[in-house]
Design an enzyme around this catalytic site. Structure first.
Site, PDB file in Angstrom:
ATOM      1  N   LYS A  96       1.946  -2.784   6.547  1.00  0.00           N
ATOM      2  CA  LYS A  96       2.430  -2.551   5.190  1.00  0.00           C
ATOM      3  C   LYS A  96       3.911  -2.123   5.202  1.00  0.00           C
ATOM      4  CE  LYS A  96      -1.490  -3.580   3.171  1.00  0.00           C
ATOM      5  NZ  LYS A  96      -1.653  -4.807   2.383  1.00  0.00           N
TER       6      LYS A  96
ATOM      7  N   TYR B 269      -2.537  -1.012  10.446  1.00  0.00           N
ATOM      8  CA  TYR B 269      -2.474  -1.214   8.989  1.00  0.00           C
ATOM      9  C   TYR B 269      -1.155  -0.676   8.411  1.00  0.00           C
ATOM     10  CZ  TYR B 269      -4.030  -1.131   4.081  1.00  0.00           C
ATOM     11  OH  TYR B 269      -4.146  -1.319   2.719  1.00  0.00           O
TER      12      TYR B 269
ATOM     13  N   SER C 125       0.870  -1.184   0.000  1.00  0.00           N
ATOM     14  CA  SER C 125       0.000   0.000   0.000  1.00  0.00           C
ATOM     15  C   SER C 125       0.900   1.223   0.000  1.00  0.00           C
ATOM     16  CB  SER C 125      -0.851   0.001   1.266  1.00  0.00           C
ATOM     17  OG  SER C 125      -1.407   1.291   1.488  1.00  0.00           O
TER      18      SER C 125
HETATM   19  P1  NAD Z   1     -11.292  -6.145  -0.159  1.00  0.00           P
HETATM   20  O1  NAD Z   1     -11.834  -6.035   1.208  1.00  0.00           O
HETATM   21  O2  NAD Z   1     -12.212  -6.004  -1.323  1.00  0.00           O
HETATM   22  O3  NAD Z   1     -10.478  -7.488  -0.350  1.00  0.00           O
HETATM   23  C1  NAD Z   1      -9.697  -8.080   0.659  1.00  0.00           C
HETATM   24  C2  NAD Z   1      -9.787  -9.571   0.499  1.00  0.00           C
HETATM   25  O4  NAD Z   1      -8.966 -10.212   1.479  1.00  0.00           O
HETATM   26  C3  NAD Z   1     -11.218 -10.092   0.698  1.00  0.00           C
HETATM   27  O5  NAD Z   1     -11.489 -11.054  -0.277  1.00  0.00           O
HETATM   28  C4  NAD Z   1     -11.136 -10.726   2.077  1.00  0.00           C
HETATM   29  O6  NAD Z   1     -12.089 -11.730   2.279  1.00  0.00           O
HETATM   30  C5  NAD Z   1      -9.730 -11.269   2.034  1.00  0.00           C
HETATM   31  N1  NAD Z   1      -9.232 -11.684   3.345  1.00  0.00           N
HETATM   32  C6  NAD Z   1      -9.279 -11.005   4.510  1.00  0.00           C
HETATM   33  N2  NAD Z   1      -8.762 -11.755   5.499  1.00  0.00           N
HETATM   34  C7  NAD Z   1      -8.364 -12.929   4.935  1.00  0.00           C
HETATM   35  C8  NAD Z   1      -7.776 -14.109   5.436  1.00  0.00           C
HETATM   36  N3  NAD Z   1      -7.481 -14.248   6.744  1.00  0.00           N
HETATM   37  N4  NAD Z   1      -7.509 -15.121   4.572  1.00  0.00           N
HETATM   38  C9  NAD Z   1      -7.809 -15.006   3.259  1.00  0.00           C
HETATM   39  N5  NAD Z   1      -8.402 -13.918   2.730  1.00  0.00           N
HETATM   40  C10 NAD Z   1      -8.669 -12.891   3.563  1.00  0.00           C
HETATM   41  O7  NAD Z   1     -10.159  -5.007  -0.241  1.00  0.00           O
HETATM   42  P2  NAD Z   1      -9.112  -4.658  -1.395  1.00  0.00           P
HETATM   43  O8  NAD Z   1      -9.065  -3.184  -1.463  1.00  0.00           O
HETATM   44  O9  NAD Z   1      -9.369  -5.441  -2.617  1.00  0.00           O
HETATM   45  O10 NAD Z   1      -7.757  -5.139  -0.702  1.00  0.00           O
HETATM   46  C11 NAD Z   1      -6.849  -6.057  -1.278  1.00  0.00           C
HETATM   47  C12 NAD Z   1      -5.433  -5.724  -0.846  1.00  0.00           C
HETATM   48  O11 NAD Z   1      -5.067  -4.450  -1.385  1.00  0.00           O
HETATM   49  C13 NAD Z   1      -5.231  -5.605   0.665  1.00  0.00           C
HETATM   50  O12 NAD Z   1      -3.981  -6.175   1.015  1.00  0.00           O
HETATM   51  C14 NAD Z   1      -5.208  -4.111   0.893  1.00  0.00           C
HETATM   52  O13 NAD Z   1      -4.477  -3.764   2.040  1.00  0.00           O
HETATM   53  C15 NAD Z   1      -4.529  -3.639  -0.371  1.00  0.00           C
HETATM   54  N6  NAD Z   1      -4.741  -2.227  -0.682  1.00  0.00           N
HETATM   55  C16 NAD Z   1      -5.965  -1.748  -1.039  1.00  0.00           C
HETATM   56  C17 NAD Z   1      -6.117  -0.397  -1.324  1.00  0.00           C
HETATM   57  C18 NAD Z   1      -7.428   0.214  -1.762  1.00  0.00           C
HETATM   58  O14 NAD Z   1      -7.484   1.444  -1.924  1.00  0.00           O
HETATM   59  N7  NAD Z   1      -8.482  -0.557  -1.963  1.00  0.00           N
HETATM   60  C19 NAD Z   1      -5.010   0.460  -1.251  1.00  0.00           C
HETATM   61  C20 NAD Z   1      -3.786  -0.062  -0.869  1.00  0.00           C
HETATM   62  C21 NAD Z   1      -3.661  -1.409  -0.598  1.00  0.00           C
END
Ligand code: NAD
Length: 279
Positions: A181, A177, A164
């Protein structure tokens, strides 16, 4: 969530990852989902990991198999060692091996610092950091066992850690968080250094603000959207497909010499946008 169907069509060369086997964790939602579909579009067979929401995972599998490649949904909690080991064993049994790991699963448990419970701290570290450690370790064992297969890829394996922008941007109210990261960054770079001589490429993607369920409150209302856009020089909120495309590129041999890098996919969020007019 918007369907990923169509948005990547014609953009991704369909043979780029042909014959490769990919595992994407947390692939039934958001970025993981779009990444799994993009990998499928590039010709990879894909395991769609999920921990809850099996129905959503099956829909992703359907979308990917519709592209003419193999896919399957595997349930496993990435923070549970036994479940991760079992997931990897099953993938090797059913798909033959693993070439690409996208360690994407992640979550937030936000709270002001003095109100943050140990459980909130621990849960985020367990999933976001330890989960990536466990998946990377098990995938690496298989990469090392199999070695390079030149017809498939120049590398013995590719690991992409979903980090992130908060691996470098401090984030008040989200210390668990941001710490997770920051940990991912150093874990990724250390693994990249350790595994490069074995022809395993470890890299990370650091998304900025991507429209997914994890940050709904940041883009759902017009006011929130406006506030968010002030942080993004490129003046649009990211779509999950933006990350999927980056993952396909990083996983492919086109980027074979990219080792230990973090690719910021953030519309310029890490460019200190406040300094565009101030400073
Ligand atoms: P999201 O909530 O749509 O997806 C997260 C996924 O992780 C979900 O499918 C959830 O069920 C799964 N998950 C959570 N705990 C778990 C576990 N113990 N075992 C297996 N799966 C698990 O959110 P997203 O935005 O798609 O996030 C995906 C990744 O991207 C994350 O690592 C998040 O930190 C990172 N991220 C997202 C953003 C953003 O703006 N959306 C920005 C930076 C980083």
């Amino acid at each position: 969530m918007s369907s990923t169907q169509g948005t990547t069509q014609g953009v991704i060369p369909a043979q780029l990852l042909r014959g490769q086997k990919a595992l994407v964790t947390g692939a039934n939602s958001g970025i993981g989902r779009a990444t799994a579909v993009a990998l499928g579009r590039a010709g990879a067979d894909v395991v769609v990991n999920y921990v809850t929401g099996g129905e959503e995972a099956e829909k992703v599998v359907e979308e990917i198999t519709g592209l003419g490649v193999r896919a399957a949904a595997y349930e496993a909690d990435v923070s549970d060692e036994q479940q991760v080991v079992a997931m990897m064993d099953r993938m090797v049994r059913e798909f033959g091996t693993i070439d690409i790991l996208v360690a994407n699963a992640g979550l937030q448990r936000d709270a002001p610092f003095t109100e943050m419970t140990l459980a909130q701290w621990q849960k985020v570290l367990d999933v976001n950091l330890t989960g990536q450690f466990l998946c990377a370790r098990e995938a690496t064992k298989e990469f090392l066992r199999r070695g390079v297969v030149p017809e498939v890829s120049r590398a013995a394996g590719k690991i992409i850690c979903m980090s992130s922008v908060h691996q470098i941007i401090p984030w008040a109210g989200h210390v668990n968080y941001a710490s997770s990261k920051g940990g991912v960054q150093m874990m990724m770079e250390t693994l990249a250094q350790e595994l490069a001589p074995k022809k395993i490429r470890v890299n990370a993607i650091a998304p900025g603000a991507i429209k997914t369920p994890i940050n709904r409150s940041a883009w759902e209302t017009p006011q929130a959207r406006e506030d968010l856009l002030r942080l993004i020089p490129y003046d649009r909120i990211g779509e999950p497909e933006d990350i999927g495309h980056a993952a396909v590129g990083l996983a492919s041999d086109l980027m074979d010499y990219v080792v230990g890098a973090t690719l910021y996919v953030d519309g310029g969020m890490t460019l200190f946008p406040g300094f565009a007019t101030g400073g």
